[in-house]
Motif scaffolding. Structure first.
Motif, PDB file in Angstrom:
ATOM      1  N   ALA A   1      31.810  26.388  22.744  1.00 51.38           N
ATOM      2  CA  ALA A   1      31.386  26.190  24.209  1.00 51.38           C
ATOM      3  C   ALA A   1      32.404  25.914  25.395  1.00 51.38           C
ATOM      4  CB  ALA A   1      29.847  26.662  24.174  1.00 51.38           C
ATOM      5  N   GLN A   2      32.047  24.265  25.174  1.00 54.00           N
ATOM      6  CA  GLN A   2      32.431  23.257  26.392  1.00 54.00           C
ATOM      7  C   GLN A   2      33.817  23.285  25.931  1.00 54.00           C
ATOM      8  OE1 GLN A   2      30.816  20.129  24.081  1.00 54.00           O
ATOM      9  NE2 GLN A   2      29.043  20.280  25.430  1.00 54.00           N
ATOM     10  N   LEU A   3      34.336  23.140  24.950  1.00 53.33           N
ATOM     11  CA  LEU A   3      35.645  23.858  24.676  1.00 53.33           C
ATOM     12  C   LEU A   3      36.556  25.267  24.919  1.00 53.33           C
ATOM     13  CD1 LEU A   3      36.274  22.024  20.895  1.00 53.33           C
ATOM     14  CD2 LEU A   3      36.433  20.852  23.058  1.00 53.33           C
ATOM     15  N   LEU A   4      35.822  25.928  24.593  1.00 48.70           N
ATOM     16  CA  LEU A   4      36.005  27.411  24.980  1.00 48.70           C
ATOM     17  C   LEU A   4      35.980  27.695  26.741  1.00 48.70           C
ATOM     18  CD1 LEU A   4      37.399  30.291  23.984  1.00 48.70           C
ATOM     19  CD2 LEU A   4      34.508  30.705  23.978  1.00 48.70           C
ATOM     20  N   ALA A   5      35.799  27.042  26.887  1.00 48.56           N
ATOM     21  CA  ALA A   5      35.235  26.831  29.344  1.00 48.56           C
ATOM     22  C   ALA A   5      36.488  25.829  29.786  1.00 48.56           C
ATOM     23  CB  ALA A   5      33.934  26.501  29.715  1.00 48.56           C
ATOM     24  N   LEU A   6      36.511  24.768  28.634  1.00 56.47           N
ATOM     25  CA  LEU A   6      37.633  24.116  29.153  1.00 56.47           C
ATOM     26  C   LEU A   6      38.961  24.598  29.149  1.00 56.47           C
ATOM     27  CD1 LEU A   6      38.276  21.168  30.588  1.00 56.47           C
ATOM     28  CD2 LEU A   6      38.003  20.138  28.066  1.00 56.47           C
ATOM     29  N   ALA A   7      39.372  25.319  27.628  1.00 54.73           N
ATOM     30  CA  ALA A   7      41.000  25.516  27.488  1.00 54.73           C
ATOM     31  C   ALA A   7      42.105  25.886  28.009  1.00 54.73           C
ATOM     32  CB  ALA A   7      41.340  26.661  26.539  1.00 54.73           C
TER      33      ALA A   7
ATOM     34  N   ASP B   1      21.021  30.139  23.268  1.00 52.36           N
ATOM     35  CA  ASP B   1      20.880  29.418  23.403  1.00 52.36           C
ATOM     36  C   ASP B   1      19.877  28.368  24.433  1.00 52.36           C
ATOM     37  OD1 ASP B   1      19.335  27.120  21.461  1.00 52.36           O
ATOM     38  OD2 ASP B   1      21.267  26.297  20.505  1.00 52.36           O
ATOM     39  N   PRO B   2      18.521  29.051  24.282  1.00 51.83           N
ATOM     40  CA  PRO B   2      17.984  28.366  25.787  1.00 51.83           C
ATOM     41  C   PRO B   2      18.174  26.583  25.878  1.00 51.83           C
ATOM     42  CG  PRO B   2      17.409  29.957  25.569  1.00 51.83           C
ATOM     43  CD  PRO B   2      17.715  29.990  24.401  1.00 51.83           C
ATOM     44  N   SER B   3      18.326  26.560  24.497  1.00 50.65           N
ATOM     45  CA  SER B   3      17.760  24.499  24.713  1.00 50.65           C
ATOM     46  C   SER B   3      19.111  23.944  25.310  1.00 50.65           C
ATOM     47  CB  SER B   3      17.574  24.610  22.787  1.00 50.65           C
ATOM     48  OG  SER B   3      18.728  24.290  21.843  1.00 50.65           O
ATOM     49  N   LEU B   4      20.741  24.936  24.871  1.00 51.04           N
ATOM     50  CA  LEU B   4      21.337  24.218  25.139  1.00 51.04           C
ATOM     51  C   LEU B   4      21.306  23.285  27.095  1.00 51.04           C
ATOM     52  CD1 LEU B   4      24.160  25.724  23.269  1.00 51.04           C
ATOM     53  CD2 LEU B   4      23.258  24.149  22.605  1.00 51.04           C
ATOM     54  N   ALA B   5      20.854  24.673  27.705  1.00 49.74           N
ATOM     55  CA  ALA B   5      20.834  24.624  28.770  1.00 49.74           C
ATOM     56  C   ALA B   5      20.431  23.382  29.725  1.00 49.74           C
ATOM     57  CB  ALA B   5      19.528  25.100  29.824  1.00 49.74           C
ATOM     58  N   GLY B   6      20.381  21.989  29.070  1.00 50.43           N
ATOM     59  CA  GLY B   6      20.499  20.947  29.614  1.00 50.43           C
ATOM     60  C   GLY B   6      21.054  19.685  29.231  1.00 50.43           C
TER      61      GLY B   6
ATOM     62  N   ALA C   1      32.221  29.371  33.674  1.00 50.37           N
ATOM     63  CA  ALA C   1      31.218  30.518  34.143  1.00 50.37           C
ATOM     64  C   ALA C   1      30.356  31.122  33.215  1.00 50.37           C
ATOM     65  CB  ALA C   1      31.096  31.028  35.856  1.00 50.37           C
ATOM     66  N   LEU C   2      30.888  31.946  32.753  1.00 51.02           N
ATOM     67  CA  LEU C   2      30.677  33.105  32.180  1.00 51.02           C
ATOM     68  C   LEU C   2      30.627  33.075  30.452  1.00 51.02           C
ATOM     69  CD1 LEU C   2      32.712  36.498  33.245  1.00 51.02           C
ATOM     70  CD2 LEU C   2      30.995  36.232  32.797  1.00 51.02           C
ATOM     71  N   VAL C   3      31.462  31.990  29.817  1.00 48.16           N
ATOM     72  CA  VAL C   3      31.075  31.540  28.693  1.00 48.16           C
ATOM     73  C   VAL C   3      29.937  30.729  28.726  1.00 48.16           C
ATOM     74  CG1 VAL C   3      31.985  29.756  26.907  1.00 48.16           C
ATOM     75  CG2 VAL C   3      33.560  31.128  27.737  1.00 48.16           C
ATOM     76  N   LEU C   4      29.494  29.803  29.716  1.00 43.57           N
ATOM     77  CA  LEU C   4      28.522  28.939  29.491  1.00 43.57           C
ATOM     78  C   LEU C   4      26.961  29.814  30.009  1.00 43.57           C
ATOM     79  CD1 LEU C   4      29.779  25.745  31.049  1.00 43.57           C
ATOM     80  CD2 LEU C   4      29.535  26.061  29.747  1.00 43.57           C
TER      81      LEU C   4
ATOM     82  N   VAL D   1      26.347  31.928  26.117  1.00 44.41           N
ATOM     83  CA  VAL D   1      25.622  30.169  25.209  1.00 44.41           C
ATOM     84  C   VAL D   1      24.587  30.137  26.414  1.00 44.41           C
ATOM     85  CG1 VAL D   1      26.126  28.665  24.500  1.00 44.41           C
ATOM     86  CG2 VAL D   1      27.975  29.906  24.639  1.00 44.41           C
ATOM     87  N   ARG D   2      24.534  29.549  26.846  1.00 39.80           N
ATOM     88  CA  ARG D   2      22.616  28.946  27.242  1.00 39.80           C
ATOM     89  C   ARG D   2      21.510  30.723  26.977  1.00 39.80           C
ATOM     90  NH1 ARG D   2      25.377  25.637  31.992  1.00 39.80           N
ATOM     91  NH2 ARG D   2      24.683  23.856  30.653  1.00 39.80           N
ATOM     92  N   ARG D   3      22.378  31.682  27.353  1.00 43.98           N
ATOM     93  CA  ARG D   3      21.714  33.276  27.088  1.00 43.98           C
ATOM     94  C   ARG D   3      21.671  33.445  25.108  1.00 43.98           C
ATOM     95  NH1 ARG D   3      18.523  36.447  29.212  1.00 43.98           N
ATOM     96  NH2 ARG D   3      18.859  38.990  28.711  1.00 43.98           N
TER      97      ARG D   3
END
Length: 163
Positions: free
Chosen positions: A114-120, A158-163, A148-151, A154-156
């Motif tokens: 998700a991080q890489l997809l958002a940064l690309a 896996d909610p544990s990735l929210a913080g 914003a949509l990617v993140l 992904v947070r939807r």
């Protein structure tokens, strides 16, 4: 008697009579047999939660997540990438999939992907500015919305990735 008992959570070897895993600390009713076909059964039923559980328990889970994220990147990145960067866009897709798949767990693979997809798209925009002319600043609106949509997705998942 099970010949190769495994933890249903982390897929590590456990005793045939175990009720908790010494590797991950999770409790369970009974160990499962390695290669018991549970993923095939979950796929046949269309049970998304069971599929996710099997993916997490599988040693191939991070690789499958990496491939899935690369497929998403292959389809969605051209929408928000500057034109004329086809080779770099395809290289980004391969890199995103590979780097995601190399993570030790499914959650780590999902987070890194998700991080890489958002940064690309931002990196491709910067590369376009270096190789060609600087695109208008309004051209960053697409990558911002995309990130914003990617993140959010992904947070939807896996909610544990929210913080």
């Amino acid at each position: 008697m099970r010949t190769d008992p495994r933890c249903p959570h982390c897929n590590e070897k456990v005793s045939a009579t175990a009720s908790w895993c010494m590797h991950c600390g999770q409790d369970f009713d009974e160990p499962r047999e390695a290669g018991s076909g549970e993923l095939t059964e979950a796929l046949a039923r269309g049970d998304g939660n069971a599929i996710a559980d099997q993916l997490v328990a599988s040693e191939y889970g991070p690789g499958a997540v990496g491939v899935a994220i690369a497929a998403v990147a292959l389809v969605t990145l051209p929408i928000v990438s500057p034109p004329g960067l086809t080779f770099f866009y395809l290289a980004a897709v391969v890199a995103i999939g590979y780097l995601s798949a190399q993570r030790p767990t499914v959650a780590d693979a999902l987070a890194r992907g998700a991080q890489l997809l958002a940064l690309a798209p931002f990196l491709l925009w910067l590369l376009s500015a270096l190789l060609y002319a600087v695109p208008p600043i309004t051209a960053l609106l697409g990558p911002i919305v995309y990130a914003a949509l990617v993140l959010l997705v992904v947070r939807r998942i896996d909610p544990s990735l929210a913080g």
